[in-house]
Design a protein around this motif. Structure first.
Motif, PDB file in Angstrom:
ATOM      1  N   PRO A 116      -9.140   2.325   4.628  1.00 53.91           N
ATOM      2  CA  PRO A 116      -9.213   1.419   3.472  1.00 53.91           C
ATOM      3  C   PRO A 116     -10.054   0.195   3.800  1.00 53.91           C
ATOM      4  CG  PRO A 116      -7.063   1.281   4.534  1.00 53.91           C
ATOM      5  CD  PRO A 116      -7.786   2.407   5.192  1.00 53.91           C
ATOM      6  N   PRO A 117     -10.574  -0.483   2.798  1.00 59.11           N
ATOM      7  CA  PRO A 117     -11.365  -1.692   3.057  1.00 59.11           C
ATOM      8  C   PRO A 117     -10.486  -2.854   3.512  1.00 59.11           C
ATOM      9  CG  PRO A 117     -11.073  -1.383   0.703  1.00 59.11           C
ATOM     10  CD  PRO A 117     -10.493  -0.159   1.365  1.00 59.11           C
ATOM     11  N   LEU A 118     -11.122  -3.835   4.110  1.00 56.47           N
ATOM     12  CA  LEU A 118     -10.464  -5.091   4.497  1.00 56.47           C
ATOM     13  C   LEU A 118      -9.281  -4.873   5.430  1.00 56.47           C
ATOM     14  CD1 LEU A 118     -10.497  -6.961   1.050  1.00 56.47           C
ATOM     15  CD2 LEU A 118     -12.144  -7.132   2.915  1.00 56.47           C
ATOM     16  N   ILE A 119      -9.429  -3.987   6.395  1.00 54.68           N
ATOM     17  CA  ILE A 119      -8.370  -3.821   7.387  1.00 54.68           C
ATOM     18  C   ILE A 119      -8.510  -4.888   8.458  1.00 54.68           C
ATOM     19  CG2 ILE A 119      -8.256  -1.347   6.953  1.00 54.68           C
ATOM     20  CD1 ILE A 119      -9.663  -0.935   9.652  1.00 54.68           C
ATOM     21  N   ALA A 120      -7.433  -5.145   9.166  1.00 57.54           N
ATOM     22  CA  ALA A 120      -7.424  -6.143  10.239  1.00 57.54           C
ATOM     23  C   ALA A 120      -6.379  -5.713  11.244  1.00 57.54           C
ATOM     24  CB  ALA A 120      -7.096  -7.528   9.675  1.00 57.54           C
ATOM     25  N   PRO A 121      -6.417  -6.259  12.459  1.00 62.63           N
ATOM     26  CA  PRO A 121      -5.354  -5.942  13.414  1.00 62.63           C
ATOM     27  C   PRO A 121      -3.982  -6.247  12.820  1.00 62.63           C
ATOM     28  CG  PRO A 121      -7.134  -7.114  14.513  1.00 62.63           C
ATOM     29  CD  PRO A 121      -7.447  -7.148  13.048  1.00 62.63           C
ATOM     30  N   GLY A 122      -3.117  -5.257  12.842  1.00 59.30           N
ATOM     31  CA  GLY A 122      -1.786  -5.430  12.284  1.00 59.30           C
ATOM     32  C   GLY A 122      -1.689  -5.174  10.796  1.00 59.30           C
TER      33      GLY A 122
END
Length: 303
Positions: free
Chosen positions: A115-121
């Motif tokens: 998915p878009p805009l993923i980040a750590p956690g």
């Protein structure tokens, strides 16, 4: 814990919590820094720009802290009768007979789109995949995604020990389900609609929003005719030296920030029936605070 009672698995948290904490501290520090600099600017244009920068840096803070809170409380509970997935306000209960298969994403034979805009956690969101259908991500890391195929969609999760999760799933399959979990799904949007359907909550939230917008309009219209204003009194009770009239914009900015904080904090407390009085107190404050700020603005602009 007995096998029929189930087993709880948690996603990797450390990297995600550190990331969200750092981002939150940077945004909060930047917002406060811009606010402090704004009041030390003799030039009117810079004051407005710094004030807007402070509000812009503060705006994503609730979203950042919510994601950190959701990660801290996320878990996957595998029981003899089904699988419970929890991630913030997102909840899903899948009866065991409806789980078709469980396998690591790396065994698919193709690259799983994220998915878009993923980040750590925070590997969250949904994607349409031709080979799998709808894939909903409720994971913290992409390195060891585990796919759980239900009847209507596939869930991508990230338990710390994927092999242990697989072994536990096989044990539950061998034991069999006596009373399958009733299917359950809770979406943040559905929760927001439930809050909106509560008439007292809706009226307080609408009143707070209208009064906050009215405060902004009154200040914006009054500033051109008010080149300078005194923002209070010193210890001797004398008016402080006048400052540019644009600094009265602090009041609607504070009103907007208070409204957002009370809105989100109220939603947090609204989840439990026993805590709902706290939610309503916060939303009542959201309606009365802009009234007080509006009175303060009128006094400052007319003095």
């Amino acid at each position: 814990m007995a096998e029929d009672e189930g087993q709880v698995f948690y996603p990797p948290r450390r990297r995600g919590l550190i990331f969200h904490l750092l981002v939150g501290v940077i945004l909060l520090g930047g917002s406060l820094g811009c606010l402090i600099l704004a009041f030390n600017q003799p030039q009117e244009g810079r004051f407005v720009l710094l004030l807007l920068g402070s509000a812009g840096l503060f705006a994503p803070l609730p979203w950042v802290f919510y994601r950190g809170y959701a990660l801290m409380n996320a878990f996957y509970r595998l029981e003899r009768d089904g699988l419970r997935l929890r991630w913030g306000l997102r909840a899903e209960d899948i009866p065991l007979p409806e789980i078709e298969w469980v396998r690591p994403a790396r065994e698919l034979g193709f690259s799983l789109p994220l998915p878009p805009l993923i980040a750590p956690g925070a590997v969250l969101g949904s994607r349409k995949v031709a080979e799998l259908g709808t894939v909903e991500f409720m994971a913290s890391e992409v390195d060891a995604l585990l796919l759980v195929a239900a009847r209507d969609r596939v869930f991508a999760i990230s338990p710390q020990d994927g092999r242990a999760f697989n072994r536990a799933f096989q044990r539950m399959i061998e034991l069999g389900s006596l009373t399958p979990l009733p299917p359950y799904s809770a979406q943040p949007a559905a929760f927001a609609r439930r809050v909106w359907d509560d008439r007292p909550a809706r009226w307080f939230l609408i009143a707070g929003l209208i009064l906050t917008v009215l405060l902004l309009i009154v200040v914006a219209l009054a500033i051109p005719s008010t080149p300078s204003v005194s923002l209070g009194f010193d210890a001797q009770g004398q008016p402080l030296p006048p400052v540019p009239g644009e600094q009265v914009l602090l009041l609607p900015v504070l009103g907007i920030l208070i409204y957002l904080v009370n809105l989100l904090a109220g939603i947090y407390f609204y989840r439990r029936e026993s805590d709902r009085p706290v939610a309503f107190l916060l939303w009542i404050a959201s309606a009365f605070t802009p009234l007080l700020l509006l009175a303060a603005a009128v006094i400052l602009l007319l003095s």
